[in-house]
Design a protein around this motif. Sequence first.
Motif, PDB file in Angstrom:
ATOM      1  N   THR A 172       1.296  13.083  -0.719  1.00 25.38           N
ATOM      2  CA  THR A 172       2.078  14.213  -1.243  1.00 25.38           C
ATOM      3  C   THR A 172       1.212  15.073  -2.164  1.00 25.38           C
ATOM      4  N   ALA A 173       0.331  14.444  -2.930  1.00 25.43           N
ATOM      5  CA  ALA A 173      -0.579  15.230  -3.791  1.00 25.43           C
ATOM      6  C   ALA A 173      -1.473  16.136  -2.940  1.00 25.43           C
ATOM      7  N   ALA A 174      -1.759  15.699  -1.717  1.00 23.41           N
ATOM      8  CA  ALA A 174      -2.594  16.504  -0.812  1.00 23.41           C
ATOM      9  C   ALA A 174      -1.757  17.500  -0.005  1.00 23.41           C
ATOM     10  N   GLY A 175      -0.455  17.542  -0.285  1.00 24.04           N
ATOM     11  CA  GLY A 175       0.388  18.552   0.354  1.00 24.04           C
ATOM     12  C   GLY A 175       1.046  18.124   1.658  1.00 24.04           C
ATOM     13  N   LYS A 176       0.952  16.837   1.975  1.00 18.22           N
ATOM     14  CA  LYS A 176       1.522  16.374   3.241  1.00 18.22           C
ATOM     15  C   LYS A 176       3.005  16.060   3.106  1.00 18.22           C
ATOM     16  N   ALA A 177       3.727  16.252   4.201  1.00 17.00           N
ATOM     17  CA  ALA A 177       5.051  15.661   4.343  1.00 17.00           C
ATOM     18  C   ALA A 177       4.840  14.201   4.723  1.00 17.00           C
ATOM     19  N   VAL A 178       5.763  13.336   4.311  1.00 15.47           N
ATOM     20  CA  VAL A 178       5.569  11.897   4.512  1.00 15.47           C
ATOM     21  C   VAL A 178       6.819  11.241   5.094  1.00 15.47           C
ATOM     22  N   LEU A 179       6.590  10.418   6.103  1.00 19.40           N
ATOM     23  CA  LEU A 179       7.588   9.415   6.484  1.00 19.40           C
ATOM     24  C   LEU A 179       6.922   8.078   6.231  1.00 19.40           C
ATOM     25  N   CYS A 180       7.513   7.293   5.331  1.00 22.25           N
ATOM     26  CA  CYS A 180       6.937   5.987   4.994  1.00 22.25           C
ATOM     27  C   CYS A 180       7.917   4.896   5.378  1.00 22.25           C
ATOM     28  N   GLU A 181       7.365   3.842   5.939  1.00 23.06           N
ATOM     29  CA  GLU A 181       8.205   2.701   6.256  1.00 23.06           C
ATOM     30  C   GLU A 181       8.807   2.099   4.987  1.00 23.06           C
ATOM     31  N   LYS A 182       9.964   1.500   5.138  1.00 17.42           N
ATOM     32  CA  LYS A 182      10.566   0.793   4.004  1.00 17.42           C
ATOM     33  C   LYS A 182       9.802  -0.501   3.748  1.00 17.42           C
ATOM     34  N   PRO A 183       9.806  -1.034   2.555  1.00 20.41           N
ATOM     35  CA  PRO A 183      10.321  -0.432   1.329  1.00 20.41           C
ATOM     36  C   PRO A 183       9.243   0.404   0.655  1.00 20.41           C
ATOM     37  N   VAL A 184       9.646   1.209  -0.333  1.00 20.04           N
ATOM     38  CA  VAL A 184       8.649   2.006  -1.058  1.00 20.04           C
ATOM     39  C   VAL A 184       7.647   1.086  -1.740  1.00 20.04           C
ATOM     40  N   ASP A 185       8.162   0.038  -2.335  1.00 24.45           N
ATOM     41  CA  ASP A 185       7.277  -0.877  -3.072  1.00 24.45           C
ATOM     42  C   ASP A 185       7.986  -2.217  -3.253  1.00 24.45           C
TER      43      ASP A 185
ATOM     44  N   THR B  23       0.823  -1.219   0.000  1.00 24.43           N
ATOM     45  CA  THR B  23       0.000   0.000   0.000  1.00 24.43           C
ATOM     46  C   THR B  23       0.860   1.274   0.000  1.00 24.43           C
ATOM     47  N   HIS B  24       2.177   1.141   0.135  1.00 20.58           N
ATOM     48  CA  HIS B  24       3.015   2.323   0.342  1.00 20.58           C
ATOM     49  C   HIS B  24       2.969   3.302  -0.830  1.00 20.58           C
ATOM     50  N   SER B  25       3.204   2.797  -2.053  1.00 19.23           N
ATOM     51  CA  SER B  25       3.282   3.721  -3.202  1.00 19.23           C
ATOM     52  C   SER B  25       2.011   4.552  -3.375  1.00 19.23           C
ATOM     53  N   PRO B  26       0.844   3.924  -3.430  1.00 18.89           N
ATOM     54  CA  PRO B  26      -0.358   4.755  -3.614  1.00 18.89           C
ATOM     55  C   PRO B  26      -0.599   5.728  -2.460  1.00 18.89           C
ATOM     56  N   LEU B  27      -0.254   5.309  -1.245  1.00 16.19           N
ATOM     57  CA  LEU B  27      -0.474   6.229  -0.108  1.00 16.19           C
ATOM     58  C   LEU B  27       0.530   7.383  -0.129  1.00 16.19           C
TER      59      LEU B  27
END
Length: 148
Positions: free
Chosen positions: A82-95, A73-77
């Motif tokens: 980011t499209a909504a203007g948020k800063a993001v910390l995402c767990e690894k891996p991206v995809d 679910t990481h890539s779409p989220l």
Amino acid sequence: MLKVGLLGAGRIGNVHAKAISAHPGSELVAVSDVAAENAEKLAADYGIAVKSSDAIIADPTVDAVLIATSTDTHSPLIEAATAAGKAVLCEKPVDLSLERAQACLAAVEPTGRPVMIGFNRRFDPPSFGALKAAAQGGAKSARRSCSR
Ligand SMILES: NC(=O)c1ccc[n+]([C@@H]2O[C@H](COP(=O)([O-])OP(=O)(O)OC[C@H]3O[C@@H](n4cnc5c(N)ncnc54)[C@H](O)[C@@H]3O)[C@@H](O)[C@H]2O)c1
């Protein structure tokens, strides 16, 4: 005060919730999880609201989202946040797919929003370096003993 929404209330989501709440510059404001019981437990622990991921991402009072959901679910989220203007910390891996991860990067770049991937080993003491050095030392020893 950075207002943070947490997506995913599983194992690592609970670790991040503790860190966000403990930091004097951040405030945990909402949590989402497709497993309602996980979200409700974490929300009760921290006295915050349970919302959907979409609602957290759409909330203009949320500054940043921490993505601790399952890997697929990481890539779409990341893209939605980011499209909504948020800063993001995402767990690894991206995809799980390199191509999909590259597409995610291409989608994020024009937004100019900061995105960081949570790869904890990057900040660890040099445990992997020490392991590599030990392994290389061992390899040299092995070569030496082979050449005798
Ligand atoms: N950086 C690290 O050292 C580290 C450590 C552990 C886990 N991780 C990563 O964190 C992620 C989660 O791992 P975990 O061990 O916490 O797994 P977990 O299964 O314990 O938790 C994942 C949670 O996300 C929820 N979820 C799944 N899809 C969702 C969606 N679309 N919206 C909202 N919630 C959703 C699940 O219901 C679950 O509660 C994985 O990508 C994993 O690779 C990284």
